[in-house]
Design a protein around this motif. Structure first.
Motif, PDB file in Angstrom:
ATOM      1  N   VAL A  56       0.841  -1.200   0.000  1.00 47.82           N
ATOM      2  CA  VAL A  56       0.000   0.000   0.000  1.00 47.82           C
ATOM      3  C   VAL A  56       0.876   1.250   0.000  1.00 47.82           C
ATOM      4  N   TYR A  57       1.957   1.225   0.789  1.00 47.98           N
ATOM      5  CA  TYR A  57       2.853   2.376   0.824  1.00 47.98           C
ATOM      6  C   TYR A  57       3.448   2.651  -0.557  1.00 47.98           C
ATOM      7  N   GLU A  58       3.922   1.606  -1.217  1.00 48.83           N
ATOM      8  CA  GLU A  58       4.568   1.805  -2.520  1.00 48.83           C
ATOM      9  C   GLU A  58       3.571   2.269  -3.585  1.00 48.83           C
ATOM     10  N   ILE A  59       2.363   1.702  -3.553  1.00 53.17           N
ATOM     11  CA  ILE A  59       1.364   2.117  -4.549  1.00 53.17           C
ATOM     12  C   ILE A  59       0.985   3.585  -4.315  1.00 53.17           C
ATOM     13  N   SER A  60       0.891   3.980  -3.030  1.00 57.18           N
ATOM     14  CA  SER A  60       0.447   5.341  -2.743  1.00 57.18           C
ATOM     15  C   SER A  60       1.531   6.378  -3.049  1.00 57.18           C
ATOM     16  N   GLN A  61       2.734   5.923  -3.437  1.00 60.70           N
ATOM     17  CA  GLN A  61       3.764   6.863  -3.878  1.00 60.70           C
ATOM     18  C   GLN A  61       3.469   7.390  -5.279  1.00 60.70           C
ATOM     19  N   LEU A  62       2.577   6.700  -6.004  1.00 62.02           N
ATOM     20  CA  LEU A  62       2.221   7.150  -7.354  1.00 62.02           C
ATOM     21  C   LEU A  62       1.380   8.415  -7.265  1.00 62.02           C
ATOM     22  N   PRO A  63       1.489   9.299  -8.248  1.00 58.46           N
ATOM     23  CA  PRO A  63       0.779  10.579  -8.151  1.00 58.46           C
ATOM     24  C   PRO A  63      -0.728  10.399  -8.269  1.00 58.46           C
ATOM     25  N   GLY A  64      -1.467  11.068  -7.390  1.00 59.64           N
ATOM     26  CA  GLY A  64      -2.925  11.025  -7.448  1.00 59.64           C
ATOM     27  C   GLY A  64      -3.525   9.792  -6.807  1.00 59.64           C
ATOM     28  N   ILE A  65      -2.705   8.958  -6.175  1.00 58.05           N
ATOM     29  CA  ILE A  65      -3.229   7.752  -5.533  1.00 58.05           C
ATOM     30  C   ILE A  65      -2.973   7.835  -4.040  1.00 58.05           C
ATOM     31  N   GLY A  66      -4.060   7.892  -3.272  1.00 56.98           N
ATOM     32  CA  GLY A  66      -3.940   7.977  -1.824  1.00 56.98           C
ATOM     33  C   GLY A  66      -3.910   6.603  -1.193  1.00 56.98           C
ATOM     34  N   LYS A  67      -3.842   6.580   0.136  1.00 56.51           N
ATOM     35  CA  LYS A  67      -3.733   5.300   0.855  1.00 56.51           C
ATOM     36  C   LYS A  67      -4.953   4.415   0.648  1.00 56.51           C
ATOM     37  N   ARG A  68      -6.130   5.025   0.613  1.00 55.75           N
ATOM     38  CA  ARG A  68      -7.349   4.245   0.468  1.00 55.75           C
ATOM     39  C   ARG A  68      -7.416   3.564  -0.895  1.00 55.75           C
ATOM     40  N   THR A  69      -7.121   4.339  -1.941  1.00 54.90           N
ATOM     41  CA  THR A  69      -7.122   3.767  -3.298  1.00 54.90           C
ATOM     42  C   THR A  69      -6.045   2.699  -3.391  1.00 54.90           C
ATOM     43  N   ALA A  70      -4.887   2.967  -2.798  1.00 48.18           N
ATOM     44  CA  ALA A  70      -3.788   1.997  -2.845  1.00 48.18           C
ATOM     45  C   ALA A  70      -4.222   0.676  -2.205  1.00 48.18           C
ATOM     46  N   LEU A  71      -4.928   0.787  -1.072  1.00 50.43           N
ATOM     47  CA  LEU A  71      -5.405  -0.433  -0.398  1.00 50.43           C
ATOM     48  C   LEU A  71      -6.391  -1.180  -1.291  1.00 50.43           C
ATOM     49  N   ARG A  72      -7.282  -0.424  -1.940  1.00 50.90           N
ATOM     50  CA  ARG A  72      -8.264  -1.040  -2.841  1.00 50.90           C
ATOM     51  C   ARG A  72      -7.557  -1.784  -3.975  1.00 50.90           C
ATOM     52  N   LEU A  73      -6.532  -1.156  -4.544  1.00 53.38           N
ATOM     53  CA  LEU A  73      -5.809  -1.791  -5.654  1.00 53.38           C
ATOM     54  C   LEU A  73      -5.068  -3.041  -5.177  1.00 53.38           C
ATOM     55  N   ALA A  74      -4.439  -2.946  -3.995  1.00 56.63           N
ATOM     56  CA  ALA A  74      -3.702  -4.107  -3.465  1.00 56.63           C
ATOM     57  C   ALA A  74      -4.662  -5.273  -3.216  1.00 56.63           C
ATOM     58  N   LEU A  75      -5.821  -4.988  -2.621  1.00 56.21           N
ATOM     59  CA  LEU A  75      -6.789  -6.056  -2.349  1.00 56.21           C
ATOM     60  C   LEU A  75      -7.334  -6.631  -3.661  1.00 56.21           C
ATOM     61  N   HIS A  76      -7.471  -5.772  -4.670  1.00 52.52           N
ATOM     62  CA  HIS A  76      -7.915  -6.270  -5.977  1.00 52.52           C
ATOM     63  C   HIS A  76      -6.915  -7.282  -6.535  1.00 52.52           C
ATOM     64  N   LEU A  77      -5.634  -6.927  -6.472  1.00 53.09           N
ATOM     65  CA  LEU A  77      -4.607  -7.840  -7.010  1.00 53.09           C
ATOM     66  C   LEU A  77      -4.623  -9.174  -6.254  1.00 53.09           C
ATOM     67  N   LEU A  78      -4.902  -9.117  -4.951  1.00 57.37           N
ATOM     68  CA  LEU A  78      -4.941 -10.354  -4.159  1.00 57.37           C
ATOM     69  C   LEU A  78      -6.082 -11.265  -4.600  1.00 57.37           C
ATOM     70  N   LYS A  79      -7.157 -10.660  -5.094  1.00 57.93           N
ATOM     71  CA  LYS A  79      -8.308 -11.468  -5.511  1.00 57.93           C
ATOM     72  C   LYS A  79      -8.119 -12.048  -6.911  1.00 57.93           C
ATOM     73  N   GLN A  80      -7.221 -11.444  -7.689  1.00 61.07           N
ATOM     74  CA  GLN A  80      -6.995 -11.905  -9.058  1.00 61.07           C
ATOM     75  C   GLN A  80      -5.957 -13.028  -9.064  1.00 61.07           C
ATOM     76  N   PRO A  81      -5.892 -13.789 -10.175  1.00 64.25           N
ATOM     77  CA  PRO A  81      -4.852 -14.828 -10.281  1.00 64.25           C
ATOM     78  C   PRO A  81      -3.460 -14.196 -10.168  1.00 64.25           C
ATOM     79  N   GLU A  82      -2.487 -14.990  -9.701  1.00 61.85           N
ATOM     80  CA  GLU A  82      -1.126 -14.464  -9.511  1.00 61.85           C
ATOM     81  C   GLU A  82      -0.550 -13.916 -10.810  1.00 61.85           C
ATOM     82  N   ASP A  83      -1.000 -14.482 -11.929  1.00 62.04           N
ATOM     83  CA  ASP A  83      -0.519 -14.032 -13.240  1.00 62.04           C
ATOM     84  C   ASP A  83      -0.655 -12.535 -13.434  1.00 62.04           C
ATOM     85  N   GLN A  84      -1.799 -11.995 -12.980  1.00 61.76           N
ATOM     86  CA  GLN A  84      -2.020 -10.577 -13.248  1.00 61.76           C
ATOM     87  C   GLN A  84      -0.953  -9.715 -12.578  1.00 61.76           C
ATOM     88  N   THR A  85      -0.606 -10.066 -11.335  1.00 62.35           N
ATOM     89  CA  THR A  85       0.431  -9.306 -10.637  1.00 62.35           C
ATOM     90  C   THR A  85       1.771  -9.469 -11.330  1.00 62.35           C
TER      91      THR A  85
END
Lengths: 206, 206
Positions: free
Chosen positions: A12-41
């Motif tokens: 979450v910390y690393e994702i939120s370093q991207l511009p325009g992405i806060g901690k909440r969005t970063a958490l949402r994206l991280a949880l999304h990747l966890l739900k997807q197959p490992e391939d996507q990551t």
């Protein structure tokens, strides 16, 4: 935020370093990747690493390119005496989409901005001035955004090439095609009156 | 969008697979990473790969955890007879932040949603029912969002544990603390009147 997992917290910390992405969005994206197959990551991270480590820039126009001389610069049908000065690849893509420009580009890689610690030496201005000095360019079209930074950059380049025989122009500012006059800002409307063009030539364009 | 670089095109494609991120934002993020030191990209991709490949879930509550039994489940001070059923780790974090709950959690990993092809077997419902059957739980608090999917999931679980001696409750719905009545929606206001609580007990909470 208190995390129950260091792995998650770190991601979450690393994702939120991207511009325009806060901690909440970063958490949402991280949880999304966890739900997807490992391939996507692995595809995502592979694509990012390849981009960052193997990226090349055209030796002439400095645009992002997978080959030494980009497709536009190496196209013999393009007019190499007209060069359009832009900030980054997005501007090249936007102008290419219009199909109205047959010259070459020069990608500066940014604008002069003391606030963001970007000076002339951080941009590809020297190489542009060198091209002008070699006398190969007839016209330089400034197509930077009309902000303080854009104007400063234009003016800096203009000063550097003063005295060399090169025509300079900037893209026209005015009311967008299809826009209502009443919603236009004063500066734009004012400029569009000052820089009016003969009616006959406007007819030819449409 | 026409890209001058396959590397860039590929990275933009992969980034835009993330929810809520379109091609334009993806391009902006990719160009941002190109401007930053290579370290930032390798830290980001490393954190994502570590998260995806090493992630563990608590064997009891199924929350994301770096250890086999999460901090909450292994805390002897928490009341293991009261279990709050939530959708994912974000709900656990939100409830933990209130400091009002001393029981344990059960993380379902989603809600039953035929539209998104999520059935009961995709969630950790079986393990929750098993816990109830073992008779260790006195009260089950449903804290799913009050949507169609949330209600369906609550009802499905409720049916599964019918007949076992366990108290069930859902978190209170009503006007948020500090909100104006006139801006509340009708359903919420209606429910908050039906589920009114004795004035004395509301005094104790504040």
């Amino acid at each position: 935020m208190e995390f129950s997992s260091k792995l998650l917290e770190n991601a979450v910390y690393e994702i939120s370093q991207l511009p325009g992405i806060g901690k909440r969005t970063a958490l949402r994206l991280a949880l999304h990747l966890l739900k997807q197959p490992e391939d996507q990551t692995s595809h995502l991270t592979g694509a990012l690493l390849n981009l960052r480590n193997q990226i090349k820039f055209c030796s002439s126009c400095h645009n992002i390119s997978d080959v030494a001389l980009c497709e536009i610069c190496s196209n013999p049908k393009r007019d190499e005496t007209v060069v359009c000065v832009v900030e980054d690849i997005r501007d090249v893509m936007a102008i290419e989409n219009t199909g109205q420009f047959r010259g070459l580009y020069h990608v500066l890689g940014g604008k002069i901005s003391p606030m963001e610690c970007v000076g002339p030496q951080d941009l590809t201005i020297a190489s542009l001035v060198e091209k002008v000095k070699q006398g190969k360019i007839n016209e330089l079209i400034f197509a930077l955004s009309s902000t303080m930074e854009g104007d400063t950059t234009n003016f800096y380049i203009f000063k550097q090439i003063e005295g060399f025989s090169v025509k300079t122009s900037t893209i026209a500012r005015g009311i967008a095609v299809g826009d209502e006059l009443e919603y236009a800002d004063e500066v734009t409307l004012g400029r569009s009156i000052l820089n009016r063009i003969p009616f006959e030539s406007s007819m030819k364009m449409s």
